[in-house]
Design a protein around this motif. Structure first.
Motif, mmCIF file in Angstrom:
data_model
loop_
_atom_site.group_PDB
_atom_site.id
_atom_site.type_symbol
_atom_site.label_atom_id
_atom_site.label_comp_id
_atom_site.label_asym_id
_atom_site.label_seq_id
_atom_site.Cartn_x
_atom_site.Cartn_y
_atom_site.Cartn_z
ATOM 1 N N GLY A 1 0.653 -1.161 -0.139
ATOM 2 C CA GLY A 1 0.117 -0.031 0.076
ATOM 3 C C GLY A 1 0.884 1.277 -0.080
ATOM 4 O O GLY A 1 1.676 1.425 0.849
ATOM 5 N N THR B 1 5.940 2.992 0.995
ATOM 6 C CA THR B 1 4.936 2.085 1.382
ATOM 7 C C THR B 1 4.685 2.594 2.690
ATOM 8 O O THR B 1 5.372 2.619 3.492
ATOM 9 C CB THR B 1 5.775 0.601 1.278
ATOM 10 O OG1 THR B 1 6.087 0.517 0.161
ATOM 11 C CG2 THR B 1 4.629 -0.398 1.798
ATOM 12 N N VAL C 1 -5.745 -6.807 4.796
ATOM 13 C CA VAL C 1 -6.142 -5.277 4.481
ATOM 14 C C VAL C 1 -7.242 -4.581 4.933
ATOM 15 O O VAL C 1 -7.403 -3.443 5.553
ATOM 16 C CB VAL C 1 -5.670 -4.983 2.999
ATOM 17 C CG1 VAL C 1 -5.963 -3.654 2.633
ATOM 18 C CG2 VAL C 1 -4.417 -5.600 2.598
ATOM 19 N N LYS D 1 -7.787 -1.581 8.025
ATOM 20 C CA LYS D 1 -8.624 -0.273 7.852
ATOM 21 C C LYS D 1 -9.624 -0.207 8.615
ATOM 22 O O LYS D 1 -10.026 1.114 9.072
ATOM 23 C CB LYS D 1 -9.207 -0.555 6.229
ATOM 24 C CG LYS D 1 -8.065 -0.316 5.096
ATOM 25 C CD LYS D 1 -7.382 1.057 4.988
ATOM 26 C CE LYS D 1 -7.998 1.785 3.933
ATOM 27 N NZ LYS D 1 -7.306 3.037 3.772
#
Length: 156
Positions: free
Chosen positions: A36, A110, A132, A136
């Motif tokens: 990410g 990153t 992921v 979040k």
């Protein structure tokens, strides 16, 4: 099974050359990497960089989010990461490596690195995506991000 989850201020290197990431285990047929990165825009505005900070207990929530992702994704849940589960089981994992950056991050750096090794690709893809999503959902409240915009340097 390797389970290595941390928050760090250190830049995250390419996983193929990072000394912190173990070699692909011999039992693994798949390695899935999610990188990410900081992008140069947000909500239609240019971004110059991000500054992440974290609550002192944030790493505990990061570990919980990763464990929850495994529990949710695989029928065996947490047992899927036990040494007994490794091998040719389609629903097992060999390694999970997660790093979440804090500090100042420039465009292209990153912010979140997730690496999952498994005997079969389906489990590796499924767990990586869920990790992921859980980060979040669960960790974001404990990690503040300041977005520095390029036009008039407004921050949010």
């Amino acid at each position: 099974m390797i389970f290595d989850v941390k928050i760090t201020e250190k830049p995250l290197a390419d996983p193929s050359s990072s000394p912190g990431i173990a070699d692909i285990p011999a039992t693994s047929g798949a390695r899935v990497v999610f990188n990410g990165c900081v992008r140069n825009h947000d909500g239609g505005q240019g971004v110059t960089h991000l500054i992440y900070s974290a609550h002192p207990e944030a790493e505990k929530f990061l570990i919980k989010a990763v464990r929850d992702a495994i529990q949710f994704s695989l029928p065996e849940g947490e047992d899927a990461v036990s040494p007994d589960a490794a091998g040719d089981n389609a629903e097992s994992l060999d390694a999970v490596f997660v790093r979440h950056r804090i500090g100042r991050l420039e465009i292209g750096e990153t912010a979140l690195l997730v690496v999952v090794d498994a005997p079969h690709r389906a489990a590796a893809f499924k767990v990586t995506a869920e990790i992921v999503d859980q980060i979040k959902a669960q960790v974001q409240p404990f990690c503040a991000v300041r977005t520095c915009f390029s036009q008039d340097q407004r921050q949010r």
